[in-house]
Enzyme design. Structure first.
Site, PDB file in Angstrom:
ATOM      1  N   HIS A  22       0.845  -1.200   0.000  1.00 58.12           N
ATOM      2  CA  HIS A  22       0.000   0.000   0.000  1.00 58.12           C
ATOM      3  C   HIS A  22       0.880   1.249   0.000  1.00 58.12           C
ATOM      4  CE1 HIS A  22      -3.576   2.408   1.463  1.00 58.12           C
ATOM      5  NE2 HIS A  22      -2.574   3.192   1.862  1.00 58.12           N
ATOM      6  N   GLU A  23       1.884   1.268   0.882  1.00 56.17           N
ATOM      7  CA  GLU A  23       2.760   2.433   0.971  1.00 56.17           C
ATOM      8  C   GLU A  23       3.656   2.574  -0.258  1.00 56.17           C
ATOM      9  OE1 GLU A  23       2.634   4.838   3.007  1.00 56.17           O
ATOM     10  OE2 GLU A  23       1.138   3.983   4.355  1.00 56.17           O
TER      11      GLU A  23
END
Length: 219
Positions: A22-23
């Site tokens: 996600h990051e």
């Protein structure tokens, strides 16, 4: 103890992938739109150890899983990685491009949820073996954690991704006023969590998302 070890073994990989990718997605899209900050910091990588936050990636999810395993219950499993540094002022069109940078994380969680759903269907369709049940449980965990992160981050509360998307879409005057909520975003989220409101918001959306996946993949 065996139950706890089994639970952690099933959830460890899905949680690690869901949080760290996600990051990384934020950094990749930011670089695409002109901000090299995350790239220069070495954060555009699939190496999860570059993104692990000791508290958000390990301690918090581990504590939730431990409590759930020992005492039962269905609390919302969530966590976070070290935020990828993004300098929105370096984007080519800061306000417009912010939408794509913010949406990248939830989109990756959506894609991973689809991937885990495919694995669940494969496990369900293959002849039963010693690996079938663990594979199905891990796939189910992958669907759940990615659904939680996708839907949680889409809540329109700055600095969550949904809040940044809202700021990007609002007219300039309203966007500026709305962005001033950001310093209070995390306390607001904690209040929603501990009052149970967060669960009441997320569970119906998660249930609908899981029904959608079950309908699409026939399980």
């Amino acid at each position: 103890m065996d139950s706890l070890i089994s639970t952690i073994a099933i959830w460890a990989l899905p949680v690690l992938l869901a949080i760290t990718l996600h990051e990384a997605a934020h950094g990749y899209v930011a670089r695409h739109f002109g901000d090299p900050t995350a790239d220069l910091a070495g954060r555009i990588t699939l190496n999860p150890f570059k993104h692990i936050d000791p508290v958000g990636t390990i301690l918090v999810p581990g504590a939730i899983l431990t409590l759930s395993s020992l005492f039962g219950g269905g609390g919302v499993l969530f966590g976070w990685a070290k935020p990828v540094p993004v300098d929105f002022s370096r984007l080519r069109q800061p306000k417009a491009d912010m939408l794509w940078v913010a949406a990248a994380g939830p989109f990756v969680n959506f894609v991973m949820a689809i991937g885990w759903a495919v694995l669940f269907k494969v496990a369900l369709s293959t002849p039963h073996s010693v690996y079938t049940i663990p594979m199905m449980k891990m796939a189910d965990a992958g669907i759940q954690i990615n659904a939680v992160l996708m839907l949680l981050n889409l809540l329109p509360i700055p600095p969550l991704d949904g809040g940044r998307i809202a700021v990007s879409l609002l007219p300039h005057r309203l966007a500026w006023k709305y962005s001033r909520i950001e310093p209070y975003g995390f306390p607001i989220l904690l209040v929603l969590l501990f009052t149970g409101v967060l669960g009441q918001l997320l569970w119906p959306m998660m249930a609908a998302f899981r029904v959608l996946l079950a309908t699409l993949f026939g399980f």
